[in-house]
Enzyme design. Structure first.
Site, short mmCIF file in Angstrom:
data_model
loop_
_atom_site.label_atom_id
_atom_site.label_comp_id
_atom_site.label_asym_id
_atom_site.label_seq_id
_atom_site.Cartn_x
_atom_site.Cartn_y
_atom_site.Cartn_z
N HIS A 136 -17.52 43.40 -36.66
CA HIS A 136 -17.99 44.77 -36.79
C HIS A 136 -18.16 45.03 -38.29
CE1 HIS A 136 -15.92 45.49 -32.70
NE2 HIS A 136 -17.22 45.35 -32.52
N GLU A 162 -15.66 46.94 -40.42
CA GLU A 162 -14.26 46.49 -40.46
C GLU A 162 -14.19 45.36 -41.48
OE1 GLU A 162 -13.27 45.65 -36.38
OE2 GLU A 162 -13.78 47.68 -35.74
N HIS A 189 -10.26 42.02 -37.12
CA HIS A 189 -10.86 43.34 -36.93
C HIS A 189 -10.03 44.39 -37.66
CE1 HIS A 189 -13.74 42.41 -33.53
NE2 HIS A 189 -13.05 41.29 -33.62
N GLU A 199 -6.00 42.81 -35.19
CA GLU A 199 -6.30 44.15 -35.71
C GLU A 199 -5.42 44.34 -36.94
OE1 GLU A 199 -8.56 46.25 -34.63
OE2 GLU A 199 -9.15 45.29 -32.73
#
Length: 687
Positions: A268, A271, A400, A492
């Site tokens: 993404h 990110e 991410h 994450e």
């Protein structure tokens, strides 16, 4: 930008003086003429030149503006190239190149290139027993070329002829001179005064544009070319390279029984922390390997590591243009087609759920259905799919942002109407161990008291099954698991998708150990080779573990890796046309390397069996080898080695073999074409 042409007399006057000198010396100079370095055809192309005559060698004071910081004050003419005087040097393209090289290369390899070139144009003079030039060291030249070759490639410029390491440089045994010795000494002093708390590898903890990212990766690969290389897996919608870098003791080659790991960032585009961490990791692996860090050397020598810092460079450009302070949670998330790349992979998880009760249905290497190609497939997605099909990856991590947790497959819920439903894979325990490896090594991820970003992970220790967190189809991790041997987790990294630049170094410290531990964890479970009776490896043989309905298959030479936790297992190897062989193995609680389990299969006669397509309606026309059946992406070219570019693409400078004068010239050509001397076609690549 400063000009490098300091001509003290006009061209006509200079030629008249030179002619007089030739006439005066006449017949007496024949025995003293310098060696001719140029063949006639080379001189015609402007690659070098032969001086018309030579004066007696003489040592004089250094008086070249761009060479006055050399570690000596006396030079000699004729010089190593045969230039007869300072004026001849200053009016030549070689000196002009040195005067503008800092600007051309955006400061890279400066002043190394300039000092190296100056040691050829204005060499150290040795007076005894008679004036003679001291050649610079070949080893210094080779080191600079190795570290700076990529910078010349970046501006489509050939390596300068007068920096030919074999031609104009000498070996240590010949008493050569190292023109960079003082520069290195200054650098060592600078490093010695650093605080012990500073990283031993000097990394610039700033954000990098796409151009800067490519430069860092190429420069790193050049610095560590014996253990690293860069390669492109394809291009984005807007034509940007999806540039990967790999680290191993044999770059570009899959070694038998050496596991392959990949790390992917910036899927993404907004990110961005993962992208930066992977750039820092690449520099760290290179520098620490050279510094003799045994842990890093062991990791690189026993593992093939692939790093794709940015899977979505187009999205990053949008996010970076918005900036850190104004950037929201969505600007730049998608690619140039407004597609979310983590929803764009084939949904093989649904196919698995529909067919999982059929006994004969394989839960591994599920083929891509033809229907997938009728939708919008991003070129970035296509490139990654082709990449993971071509390399036998064992495990992977996708970095991410937006939370602080590790999620693992399945990401798509096993019940279509349940948004948060625990949906484990057959390798649930191995996935949990992989997730635990990263989370536990992270500075704060595994701490349940750590402030999260809105989601509740009470008592989870910083890890969660993806579908239990939230469900979505078409994810990259599910595709890795169901289509290949690779087990991928999603990392994450934190609440802020685009943290302030001041946070980059602290985030590196929080994640460095976790990244290293994750890569080292690939050496867990079992490995081996499946061979036939003649000793040849069997490609595509299945390795199954009783109780785990997910097989792995062997690579090109018959080797395999199977990630397993400690315990006792029944492992079976099988292949079409061969007998099955089973073995009982026991893996200890603490494994620092994978256990070796080889198989020898005997050929047997098999009766052909017609496939029962009624059992597998979702994939009746598919086979695993059927990829992009409608050639929808052939025009992208994918940037693979040896693959031709489309006409008009960047880097095309006309057809091979075209007259250099007719070939389209690069942007820097005007620096030289208007200088009044023979144009240096030796700076053009592929001439």
């Amino acid at each position: 930008m400063r000009s490098g042409c300091h001509i003290t007399m006009d061209t006509t006057e200079y030629k008249m003086v030179l002619a007089v000198l030739i006439l005066l010396n006449g017949l007496s100079i024949g025995c003293c003429a310098p060696q001719s370095f140029c063949e006639p055809e080379e001189e015609a192309l402007g690659k070098c030149h032969n001086s018309p005559a030579a004066e007696k060698p003489v040592c004089i004071d250094m008086n070249l503006a761009y060479c006055n910081d050399l570690d000596y004050s006396r030079t000699i003419f004729p010089n190593i190239l045969g230039h007869q005087s300072r004026q001849e040097v200053e009016s030549g393209p070689e000196y002009l190149l040195l005067s503008v090289i800092h600007g051309l290369l955006n400061g890279e390899c400066s002043p190394d290139i300039r000092l190296l070139g100056c040691s050829v144009l204005a060499p150290l003079c040795k007076n005894q027993p008679s004036p003679s030039p001291v050649k610079p060291c070949r080893s210094t030249c080779e080191a600079v070329k190795k570290g700076c070759g990529h910078a010349f490639e970046g501006i489509d410029m050939a390596w300068p002829y007068f920096l030919d390491c074999d031609r104009f440089f000498a070996g240590d045994e010949e008493g050569c001179y190292d023109p960079l010795a003082r520069l290195r000494a200054k650098q060592e002093v600078s490093l010695s005064i650093l605080s012990p708390d500073e990283p031993s590898t000097i990394i610039q903890f700033t954000y990098h544009s796409n151009a800067q990212m490519y430069s860092v990766l190429k420069r790193t690969a050049a610095k560590c070319s014996h253990i690293s290389r860069t390669y492109s897996i394809g291009r984005s919608v807007e034509g940007k390279d999806l540039l990967a870098i790999e680290f191993t003791d044999t770059p570009g080659v899959h070694e038998l029984l050496e596991p392959e790991v990949k790390l992917v960032g910036n899927m993404h585009g907004n990110e961005v922390l993962g992208r930066q961490l992977l750039l820092y990791l690449a520099q760290y692996l290179c520098s620490e390997y050279l510094l003799g860090n045994r842990r890093i050397q062991t990791l690189v020598n026993t593992t093939r590591i692939h790093i794709l810092a940015s899977m979505n460079p187009d999205g990053y450009d949008l996010a970076a243009a918005e900036g850190h302070e104004l950037n929201g949670w969505t600007v730049g998330r998608t690619n140039g087609q407004n597609l979310d790349l983590n929803r764009n992979f084939p949904d093989l998880t649904s196919i698995l759920y529909r067919n999982r009760r059929i006994r004969q249905f394989r839960t591994d290497h599920i083929p891509i259905p033809d229907s997938y190609w009728f939708g919008k497939v991003a070129p970035e997605t296509y490139a990654v799919m082709k990449w993971i099909r071509s390399v036998p990856f064992v495990q992977s991590a996708s970095l991410h942002g937006g939370e602080l947790v590790i999620s693992y497959p399945f990401d798509f819920s096993r019940h279509i109407h349940e948004e948060r439903m625990f949906s484990p894979t057959p390798d649930e325990q191995v996935f949990k161990q992989l997730a635990r490896t990263y989370a536990d090594a992270h500075a704060s991820m595994a701490d349940n008291n750590t402030e999260r970003c809105g989601a509740s992970f009470i008592r989870s220790g910083g890890i969660i099954n993806g579908a239990q967190w939230y469900s979505f189809p078409g994810g990259m991790s599910d595709f890795n698991y169901l289509h290949t041997n690779c087990l991928e987790i999603t990392v994450e990294l934190g609440c802020d998708k685009f943290p302030a630049e001041v946070e980059l170094y602290p985030e590196w410290l929080r994640n460095k150990e976790a990244l290293l531990s994750f890569m080292e964890s690939v050496h867990r479970g079992i490995k081996g080779v499946v061979k036939d009776e003649e000793g040849y490896g069997i490609k595509g043989a299945s390795i199954s573990v009783r109780g785990i309905r997910k097989d792995v298959t062997t690579a090109e030479d018959g080797d395999y890796w199977r990630l397993l936790n400690s315990g006792t297992y029944i492992v079976t190897a099988s292949a079409k046309g061969y007998s099955k062989v089973s073995k009982r193995i026991r893996l200890p609680a603490h494994m620092d390397k994978a256990g070796r389990v080889d198989f020898l299969l005997k050929k047997v006669q098999v009766r052909p069996v017609e496939p029962d397509y009624h059992l597998f309606p979702s994939s009746s026309l598919d086979t695993y080898d059927r990829f992009d059946p409608y050639n929808q992406f052939q025009h992208y070219g994918n940037g693979e080695p040896g693959e031709p570019r489309e006409p008009g693409e960047p880097g095309m400078e006309g057809e091979p073999g075209m007259d250099p004068e007719r070939r389209e010239k690069p942007w820097w050509w005007n620096y030289f074409s208007q200088a009044g001397f023979s144009a240096p076609t030796w700076l053009l690549r592929n001439v």
